[in-house]
Design an enzyme around this catalytic site. Structure first.
Site, short mmCIF file in Angstrom:
data_model
loop_
_atom_site.label_atom_id
_atom_site.label_comp_id
_atom_site.label_asym_id
_atom_site.label_seq_id
_atom_site.Cartn_x
_atom_site.Cartn_y
_atom_site.Cartn_z
N ARG A 153 64.61 30.49 -76.99
CA ARG A 153 66.00 30.60 -76.58
C ARG A 153 66.19 31.53 -75.39
O ARG A 153 67.30 31.98 -75.10
CB ARG A 153 66.85 31.05 -77.75
CG ARG A 153 66.98 29.94 -78.79
CD ARG A 153 67.46 30.44 -80.13
NE ARG A 153 68.55 31.39 -80.00
CZ ARG A 153 69.82 31.05 -79.78
NH1 ARG A 153 70.15 29.80 -79.66
NH2 ARG A 153 70.74 31.98 -79.67
N THR B 262 66.42 30.77 -72.50
CA THR B 262 67.33 30.18 -71.53
C THR B 262 68.66 29.76 -72.18
O THR B 262 69.48 29.13 -71.53
CB THR B 262 66.68 28.96 -70.86
OG1 THR B 262 66.14 28.15 -71.88
CG2 THR B 262 65.60 29.37 -69.89
N ASP C 18 58.04 22.71 -80.58
CA ASP C 18 57.36 23.96 -80.23
C ASP C 18 58.23 25.15 -80.60
O ASP C 18 59.36 25.28 -80.11
CB ASP C 18 57.08 23.96 -78.72
CG ASP C 18 56.36 25.22 -78.25
OD1 ASP C 18 55.11 25.24 -78.32
OD2 ASP C 18 57.02 26.18 -77.83
N TYR D 155 60.48 33.76 -81.37
CA TYR D 155 61.76 33.11 -81.05
C TYR D 155 62.80 33.36 -82.15
O TYR D 155 63.98 33.06 -81.95
CB TYR D 155 61.61 31.59 -80.86
CG TYR D 155 60.64 31.17 -79.78
CD1 TYR D 155 60.22 32.05 -78.78
CD2 TYR D 155 60.14 29.87 -79.74
CE1 TYR D 155 59.32 31.65 -77.81
CE2 TYR D 155 59.25 29.47 -78.77
CZ TYR D 155 58.84 30.36 -77.82
OH TYR D 155 57.94 29.95 -76.86
N LYS E 56 53.51 30.08 -83.05
CA LYS E 56 52.63 31.05 -82.34
C LYS E 56 52.64 32.41 -82.99
O LYS E 56 53.66 32.85 -83.56
CB LYS E 56 53.09 31.19 -80.88
CG LYS E 56 53.35 29.87 -80.19
CD LYS E 56 53.68 30.00 -78.72
CE LYS E 56 54.24 28.70 -78.20
NZ LYS E 56 55.69 28.52 -78.39
N HIS F 50 49.98 33.72 -78.93
CA HIS F 50 51.05 33.59 -77.93
C HIS F 50 50.66 34.19 -76.57
O HIS F 50 50.94 33.61 -75.52
CB HIS F 50 52.32 34.26 -78.47
CG HIS F 50 53.59 33.71 -77.92
ND1 HIS F 50 54.74 33.58 -78.64
CD2 HIS F 50 53.91 33.25 -76.67
CE1 HIS F 50 55.69 33.08 -77.89
NE2 HIS F 50 55.21 32.88 -76.68
N ASN G 239 49.00 31.36 -72.54
CA ASN G 239 49.01 32.40 -71.49
C ASN G 239 47.64 33.03 -71.27
O ASN G 239 47.55 34.19 -70.88
CB ASN G 239 50.04 33.48 -71.83
CG ASN G 239 51.45 32.94 -71.81
OD1 ASN G 239 51.91 32.43 -70.79
ND2 ASN G 239 52.14 33.01 -72.94
N SER H 72 66.12 21.88 -74.56
CA SER H 72 67.54 21.60 -74.36
C SER H 72 68.22 21.66 -75.71
O SER H 72 67.61 21.35 -76.74
CB SER H 72 67.75 20.23 -73.72
OG SER H 72 69.15 20.01 -73.56
#
Ligand SMILES: NC(=O)c1ccc[n+]([C@@H]2O[C@H](COP(=O)([O-])OP(=O)(O)OC[C@H]3O[C@@H](n4cnc5c(N)ncnc54)[C@H](OP(=O)(O)O)[C@@H]3O)[C@@H](O)[C@H]2O)c1
Length: 327
Positions: free
Chosen positions: A41, A43, A69, A74, A103, A136, A175, A276
């Protein structure tokens, strides 16, 4: 001109219905759908409620997504789990038809912390297993956010434990840079199936992507839209959604520029994770399988690269194993 069948064969995919993503085969034999719904979240607008995640997961499954995902950090695993439970209860899918990725956060990197951390995630998700569990970041932190010195090789042993116990079907990383991927593979029994990293038109990651693909490590692309969608940074680099190159391709294929960017990633053999919470955009972001870009069009989008990240955790620059010193 490449045929769709050729593209899918090239990346080991099987053909699927227009709004359902085909699957790639991972290096452990498991299959993963090539588009995932992002639920992070970072964004989300400030007024958004966390319950929108439950709704968007449900809409996504309804629209044909089979890959979701999420991540412990999160703080939305309960909502993701509820969206999945709603979809299963309404007979849209069975659990076996879904591919769920979560993750491990940075403060659970000691070997003995990994299995309990995954069990906590599973409890929140309301699931017996996930399909994919990722480290992660290669960076370890203490609970207070200060740097810790746990080597990700130790963390990986905990990931192998989790897989062996059937809590996750596959394990991978996120990453990690190329040096870290090489070191992990050279010093472990199980090869990561995935490296989830940022890839988009302003961060094309060609060297890292080729390196991973040559090693049989699939690349999931987060923040797939880069700066093409509205971001808070007014100085963000091009391209934006009205860029003439992207608009030209969108007109040619009768798609939106966002769909062009997602297709660009798929045509590079990547697995984009568009986020989205809007029903129409969720559907649009998986309506990608009735066209493809030419090699030249993929190259044209690669030329936007500026090695600029949407997600740049600069606070960790001095932490051990900070990955973004190299591309
Ligand atoms: N492994 C990691 O370290 C890591 C880091 C970052 C992200 N991720 C994962 O990757 C996912 C996606 O990354 P992200 O959220 O940073 O960025 P993103 O998916 O590239 O962009 C999301 C933004 O694009 C908008 N959007 C979505 N579809 C659109 C469309 N068709 N047209 C126009 N705008 C559209 C969304 O707004 P609306 O919701 O209003 O549509 C939202 O503002 C995350 O949710 C998370 O699951 C992983």
């Amino acid at each position: 001109m490449w045929s769709l069948a050729y593209i899918f064969t090239l990346f080991g995919m099987s053909l699927a219905a227009a709004s359902q993503a085909p699957c790639i085969e991972l290096n452990d034999g498991n299959k993963m759908p090539v588009v995932a719904l992002g639920t992070g979240r970072g964004t989300a607008s400030e007024s958004a409620s966390v319950d929108e995640v439950r709704q968007s997961v449900y809409w996504a499954i309804e629209a044909g997504y089979r890959h979701i995902d999420t991540a412990a950090i999160y703080f939305d695993e309960p909502q993701v789990g509820q969206g999945i439970a709603d979809a299963i209860a309404n007979k849209l899918v069975t659990r076996e038809q879904l591919f769920v990725t979560t993750k491990l956060w940075n403060d659970k990197h000691r070997r003995e912390q990994v299995v309990p951390a995954l069990k906590e995630s599973l409890g929140k998700l309301g699931l017996d297993y996930v399909d994919l569990f990722l480290i992660h970041f290669p960076v370890a932190e203490k609970e207070d956010g200060s740097p810790d010195d746990v080597d990700y090789l130790e963390t990986w042993q905990g990931m192998e434990d989790a897989r062996q116990q059937g809590l996750t079907r596959s394990i991978g990383v996120s990453n990690f840079n190329a040096t870290q991927i090489d070191r992990l593979i050279a010093n472990s029994n199980v090869r990561p199936v995935v490296n989830e990293v940022e890839v988009n038109p302003t961060l094309t990651q060609e060297a890292l992507v080729s390196h991973c693909q040559e090693l049989g490590v699939a690349v999931m692309a987060y923040s797939p839209f880069g700066f093409t969608v509205s971001r808070k940074n007014p100085d963000a680099p091009p391209p934006r959604s009205d860029d003439p190159v992207l608009v030209g391709m969108a007109n040619k294929y009768k798609k939106s520029t966002s769909q062009i960017v997602l297709r660009y990633l798929i045509d590079r053999g990547l697995v984009p994770i568009p986020k989205s919470t809007n029903k129409n955009r969720i559907a649009q972001n998986i309506d990608l399988f009735d066209f493809y870009l030419t090699k030249e069009e993929v190259e044209l989008i690669n030329r936007f690269n500026k090695n600029i990240r949407v997600i740049d955790p600069v606070d960790w620059k001095d932490y051990p194993n900070y990955p973004f010193w190299e591309y």
